[in-house]
Design a protein around this motif. Structure first.
Motif, PDB file in Angstrom:
ATOM      1  N   ASP A 143       0.833  -1.204   0.000  1.00  0.00           N
ATOM      2  CA  ASP A 143       0.000   0.000   0.000  1.00  0.00           C
ATOM      3  C   ASP A 143       0.869   1.256   0.000  1.00  0.00           C
ATOM      4  N   LEU A 144       1.919   1.255   0.814  1.00  0.00           N
ATOM      5  CA  LEU A 144       2.830   2.412   0.866  1.00  0.00           C
ATOM      6  C   LEU A 144       3.522   2.614  -0.473  1.00  0.00           C
ATOM      7  N   GLN A 145       3.907   1.548  -1.117  1.00  0.00           N
ATOM      8  CA  GLN A 145       4.547   1.668  -2.425  1.00  0.00           C
ATOM      9  C   GLN A 145       3.596   2.288  -3.440  1.00  0.00           C
ATOM     10  N   VAL A 146       2.304   1.898  -3.378  1.00  0.00           N
ATOM     11  CA  VAL A 146       1.319   2.464  -4.299  1.00  0.00           C
ATOM     12  C   VAL A 146       1.117   3.946  -3.988  1.00  0.00           C
ATOM     13  N   ARG A 160      -4.894   6.006 -14.233  1.00  0.00           N
ATOM     14  CA  ARG A 160      -6.245   5.542 -13.875  1.00  0.00           C
ATOM     15  C   ARG A 160      -6.178   4.300 -12.993  1.00  0.00           C
ATOM     16  N   VAL A 161      -5.318   3.330 -13.321  1.00  0.00           N
ATOM     17  CA  VAL A 161      -5.141   2.115 -12.493  1.00  0.00           C
ATOM     18  C   VAL A 161      -4.628   2.524 -11.114  1.00  0.00           C
ATOM     19  N   HIS A 162      -3.695   3.463 -11.080  1.00  0.00           N
ATOM     20  CA  HIS A 162      -3.149   3.929  -9.802  1.00  0.00           C
ATOM     21  C   HIS A 162      -4.253   4.570  -8.962  1.00  0.00           C
ATOM     22  N   ALA A 163      -5.102   5.349  -9.568  1.00  0.00           N
ATOM     23  CA  ALA A 163      -6.199   6.003  -8.850  1.00  0.00           C
ATOM     24  C   ALA A 163      -7.161   4.973  -8.265  1.00  0.00           C
ATOM     25  N   LYS A 164      -7.481   3.932  -9.059  1.00  0.00           N
ATOM     26  CA  LYS A 164      -8.365   2.866  -8.552  1.00  0.00           C
ATOM     27  C   LYS A 164      -7.724   2.142  -7.373  1.00  0.00           C
ATOM     28  N   MET A 165      -6.429   1.889  -7.461  1.00  0.00           N
ATOM     29  CA  MET A 165      -5.730   1.218  -6.350  1.00  0.00           C
ATOM     30  C   MET A 165      -5.746   2.088  -5.104  1.00  0.00           C
ATOM     31  N   ILE A 169      -7.343   1.140  -1.400  1.00  0.00           N
ATOM     32  CA  ILE A 169      -6.558   1.285  -0.143  1.00  0.00           C
ATOM     33  C   ILE A 169      -7.338   2.116   0.857  1.00  0.00           C
ATOM     34  N   MET A 170      -7.952   3.201   0.377  1.00  0.00           N
ATOM     35  CA  MET A 170      -8.715   4.076   1.274  1.00  0.00           C
ATOM     36  C   MET A 170      -9.937   3.351   1.840  1.00  0.00           C
ATOM     37  N   GLU A 171     -10.585   2.501   1.009  1.00  0.00           N
ATOM     38  CA  GLU A 171     -11.754   1.727   1.504  1.00  0.00           C
ATOM     39  C   GLU A 171     -11.328   0.738   2.575  1.00  0.00           C
ATOM     40  N   ARG A 172     -10.203   0.087   2.393  1.00  0.00           N
ATOM     41  CA  ARG A 172      -9.722  -0.887   3.387  1.00  0.00           C
ATOM     42  C   ARG A 172      -9.371  -0.218   4.711  1.00  0.00           C
TER      43      ARG A 172
END
Length: 173
Positions: A143-146, A160-165, A169-172
């Motif tokens: 998560d920190l790396q993302v 866009r993929v980065h934004a979805k990831m 992370i924020m939901e978790r």
């Protein structure tokens, strides 16, 4: 009647001959029969009494009186081994000291088994918790790396993929 000696011997001899003819070897049931015949259940009482009515005269009329030679229930009690129901009730009496000691030994053995199983379960539970912590640590690192990833070098599809990831992370958390 089978009870007579010579007739019984003839029957046994005939049975031996039939067994020899069919199986081509001598039977070993004779010794078993002799042993079984000695058991109390199969012994005939010494004072055997007939429960049949006896004829009084040649015309075939029966006597209305009971047979006076028949023993009463007080005089004659056949000797028989315990039946299955009686044998099942056997355990309902008081236990002997040997039975109590055997039961206690079994209890101690079962308690040892239970304690060992509890120890093994505790160890497995600790192992599972350790693995779970390791997975959480790895997930946090990912998560920190993302989160810390440099988006300046990414194209639009990667952003866009980065934004979805980031959303996941924020939901978790």
């Amino acid at each position: 009647m089978i009870g007579s000696g010579s007739n019984l011997d003839n029957i046994i001899e005939k049975a031996h001959e039939l067994h020899l003819a069919q199986y081509k070897k001598k039977t070993n049931f004779d010794s078993h029969w002799r042993e079984l015949r000695r058991q109390p259940k199969w012994r005939t009482p010494t004072t055997s009494a007939s429960s049949k009515r006896t004829k009084v005269n040649s015309s075939g009329a029966y006597s209305s009186e009971g047979n006076n030679d028949t023993p009463t229930s007080d005089e004659f009690q056949p000797v028989r081994p315990k039946g299955t129901k009686t044998a099942k009730r056997k355990g309902k009496g008081k236990a002997t000291t040997a039975e109590i000691e055997e039961y206690e030994a079994i209890q101690v053995s079962e308690l040892r088994k239970i304690n060992i199983m509890e120890t093994i379960n505790e160890m497995k539970q600790k192992d599972i918790e350790t693995r779970q912590r390791e997975l959480e640590t790895k997930q946090t690192e990912l998560d920190l790396q993302v989160i810390l990833a440099d988006t300046t070098k990414m194209n639009d599809a990667q952003r866009r993929v980065h934004a979805k990831m980031l959303e996941k992370i924020m939901e978790r958390n």
